[in-house]
Enzyme design. Structure first.
Site, PDB file in Angstrom:
ATOM      1  N   GLU A 170       0.826  -1.202   0.000  1.00 50.12           N
ATOM      2  CA  GLU A 170       0.000   0.000   0.000  1.00 50.12           C
ATOM      3  C   GLU A 170       0.858   1.250   0.000  1.00 50.12           C
ATOM      4  O   GLU A 170       2.004   1.247   0.436  1.00 50.12           O
ATOM      5  CB  GLU A 170      -0.935   0.008   1.208  1.00 50.12           C
ATOM      6  CG  GLU A 170      -0.317  -0.454   2.525  1.00 50.12           C
ATOM      7  CD  GLU A 170       0.777   0.417   3.076  1.00 50.12           C
ATOM      8  OE1 GLU A 170       0.697   1.657   2.884  1.00 50.12           O
ATOM      9  OE2 GLU A 170       1.715  -0.109   3.687  1.00 50.12           O
ATOM     10  N   GLU A 315       4.479  -0.684   1.409  1.00 43.98           N
ATOM     11  CA  GLU A 315       4.655  -1.031  -0.004  1.00 43.98           C
ATOM     12  C   GLU A 315       4.637  -2.528  -0.261  1.00 43.98           C
ATOM     13  O   GLU A 315       4.707  -2.971  -1.399  1.00 43.98           O
ATOM     14  CB  GLU A 315       5.959  -0.445  -0.575  1.00 43.98           C
ATOM     15  CG  GLU A 315       6.091   1.060  -0.437  1.00 43.98           C
ATOM     16  CD  GLU A 315       7.446   1.585  -0.860  1.00 43.98           C
ATOM     17  OE1 GLU A 315       8.215   0.846  -1.525  1.00 43.98           O
ATOM     18  OE2 GLU A 315       7.746   2.750  -0.518  1.00 43.98           O
TER      19      GLU A 315
END
Length: 348
Positions: A170, A315
């Site tokens: 994310e 991430e």
């Protein structure tokens, strides 16, 4: 919300899988967690010869209305700046995807910036960020359903290319805030024990974050008369987080191996499991980070992360770093010799 057909992994092969593991030319149980992973993956795929073909990584971006309350040390423009950086191959997620052979999909689900002309970004924008959940639900029911569907569609695209293993990351400034509230609501752990520094808040900043989230929770509880897991998720979540939940549920339905990353993706996994408990069978929890409460959330889920590297980048980097361990478990099943073929005396 769309319905999923998610069942616990079928256990009829368990005896055969264990027999194969125990007859590999090694002392019984000597490969520890690798043997546990091998069992889980074989049960997910219902085979004695598992495969991690065409690994895919979803990087989902979205902004949060709660960021306006100063709950993050990073400004909101960092979300879109990093999304563009990812298209240039310059992020941590890019490096790890290259290293481990993952196909990276960078997806704008709700970034507060026009990224429509940026090559390399998949455009699925629902809105330019969620609403501020201090005062109102982060999203409508329609937006929630749309985000779930986006996650499903992305997984279908991966499956069409032959994907058997999925990781999700994310990018969304302030998304530790909804993660902390979900953790509190779904585990009963006191809110103060669920709130940490995020991207680097100092002690006064953490106290301010706690005050904001406490007020948001109080407002929600005062105005929501029949709360359900879905209303918890919809009221506080980000578009990228709901899309991640949709992706996890679709991946579980389709019997993919799901690599769960750090604090935020663990919160998404927690939310997904609230909706479909059997989804947990398909999840491998890869990394326990430094964010306060992460270990407690994993413990509440009965999950034991593979790594603890002190990562707090997000991430999906923790999931990608753990991939070689998962790969080793599969290679153990497919490449190690057994006692009979190696002509080694089986002594147990």
């Amino acid at each position: 919300m769309i319905q999923f057909n998610i069942k616990s992994t079928e256990k009829s092969l368990q005896t055969a899988i264990l027999h194969k593991i125990d007859n590999l030319n090694k002392p019984k149980g000597s490969l520890g967690r690798l043997e546990e992973l091998a069992m889980q993956i074989c049960l997910i795929q219902q085979t004695l010869e598992p495969s991690l073909a065409h690994p895919c990584h979803l990087l989902l971006g979205g902004d949060h209305g709660i960021e306006r309350e100063g709950v993050s040390v990073s400004p909101r423009e960092v979300t879109w700046q990093q999304m563009i950086n990812f298209t240039h191959g310059g992020g941590g997620v890019n490096m790890f995807c290259r290293q481990h052979g993952f196909k990276l999909r960078i997806v704008d689900v709700g970034v507060d910036y026009d990224l429509s002309n940026i090559e390399g970004i998949i455009h699925r924008k629902i809105a330019r960020g969620t609403k501020n959940f201090l005062y109102e639900p982060a999203m409508s029911e329609k937006e929630f359903d749309q985000a779930i569907q986006i996650g499903c569609d992305l997984v279908d695209d991966c499956i069409a290319e032959g994907c058997r293993i999925l990781s999700i990351g994310e990018m969304g400034i302030a998304n530790t805030s909804p993660s902390s509230i979900w953790m509190h609501l779904f585990t009963g752990i006191p809110l103060k024990d669920c709130i940490g520094a995020g991207a680097g808040l100092d002690t006064p900043g953490i106290h301010h974050k706690y005050e904001v989230l406490s007020n948001a929770l109080a407002n929600y509880q005062a105005t929501t008369h029949h709360p359900t897991p879905i209303t918890h998720i919809r009221h506080f979540g980000g578009f990228e987080m709901i899309a991640a939940i949709g992706a996890m549920l679709k991946a579980a339905e389709k019997h993919l191996v799901i690599l769960v990353d750090g604090f935020i993706m663990t919160a998404c996994a927690l939310a997904a499991i609230q909706l479909y408990p059997a989804a947990k069978d398909y999840m491998i929890f890869t990394h326990c980070g430094d964010e306060i409460g992460h270990k407690r959330m994993l413990d509440a889920m009965g999950a034991n992360a593979l790594l603890n590297l002190g990562l707090r980048l997000g991430e999906g980097t923790g999931a990608l770093c753990a991939f070689p361990i998962v790969d080793s478990a599969v290679r153990m099943m497919n490449e190690m010799n057994n006692f009979d073929n190696a002509r080694i005396t089986k002594y147990f």
